[in-house]
Design a protein around this motif. Sequence first.
Motif, mmCIF file in Angstrom:
data_model
loop_
_atom_site.group_PDB
_atom_site.id
_atom_site.type_symbol
_atom_site.label_atom_id
_atom_site.label_comp_id
_atom_site.label_asym_id
_atom_site.label_seq_id
_atom_site.Cartn_x
_atom_site.Cartn_y
_atom_site.Cartn_z
ATOM 1 N N ALA A 1 -71.170 -82.720 -25.775
ATOM 2 C CA ALA A 1 -71.097 -83.546 -26.983
ATOM 3 C C ALA A 1 -69.651 -83.964 -27.193
ATOM 4 O O ALA A 1 -68.732 -83.391 -26.605
ATOM 5 C CB ALA A 1 -71.587 -82.773 -28.203
ATOM 6 N N LEU B 1 -75.283 -77.215 -32.937
ATOM 7 C CA LEU B 1 -74.031 -77.861 -33.322
ATOM 8 C C LEU B 1 -73.591 -77.221 -34.630
ATOM 9 O O LEU B 1 -74.407 -77.042 -35.543
ATOM 10 C CB LEU B 1 -74.232 -79.361 -33.555
ATOM 11 N N PHE C 1 -70.605 -85.212 -34.741
ATOM 12 C CA PHE C 1 -70.983 -85.025 -33.336
ATOM 13 C C PHE C 1 -71.704 -86.269 -32.856
ATOM 14 O O PHE C 1 -72.573 -86.796 -33.540
ATOM 15 C CB PHE C 1 -71.928 -83.828 -33.194
ATOM 16 N N THR D 1 -74.495 -86.285 -27.863
ATOM 17 C CA THR D 1 -74.932 -84.904 -27.629
ATOM 18 C C THR D 1 -76.094 -84.891 -26.652
ATOM 19 O O THR D 1 -77.004 -85.710 -26.758
ATOM 20 C CB THR D 1 -75.368 -84.270 -28.960
#
Length: 154
Positions: A43, A116, A133, A136
């Motif tokens: 990510a 995450l 993020f 990913t």
Amino acid sequence: FGKATVADCLVGSTCFVLGNDDYVLQDVHVAKDSVGLFAVLIARASTEGLNLDGSVAGRPGLYGYMMDPGNSNSGYVYEYLQGPNMGGLPQASGEWAKLWGIYRIPEKTGRIRLFLFPGCKKGKTPDNCVSRFRDTGVYLFSTEEEARRFVSEF
């Protein structure tokens, strides 16, 4: 979980937005013939917010589990996926860091659980530390060399 959201991140791109106690998890099912392959968890992450000393407020990260094929509420963990490249420390607020790990899929694995988390320091409010993020994913490769090449080109 928590107040995690999805928002516009860059032009034409969306991202997960996580504050203090928020996190995202997803189970990725893997076929029985995936045993022995190499999984890349990857990510890009950034943090917004600064501490009083001017340092970045959070250290966003990802980690995971290699698990049995059970249901999402339970299961046996064969391997914990964490490592030195799975936590990012952007050099400045808003900068993107690449987070990644390469792991061989052990016998009996039926899914990979990806997490995450924002990496905010305890006691900070969600307004003071926000991590984002994007890009990913979990990718499978036949060899570790192929996996490492993918990571370097990501």
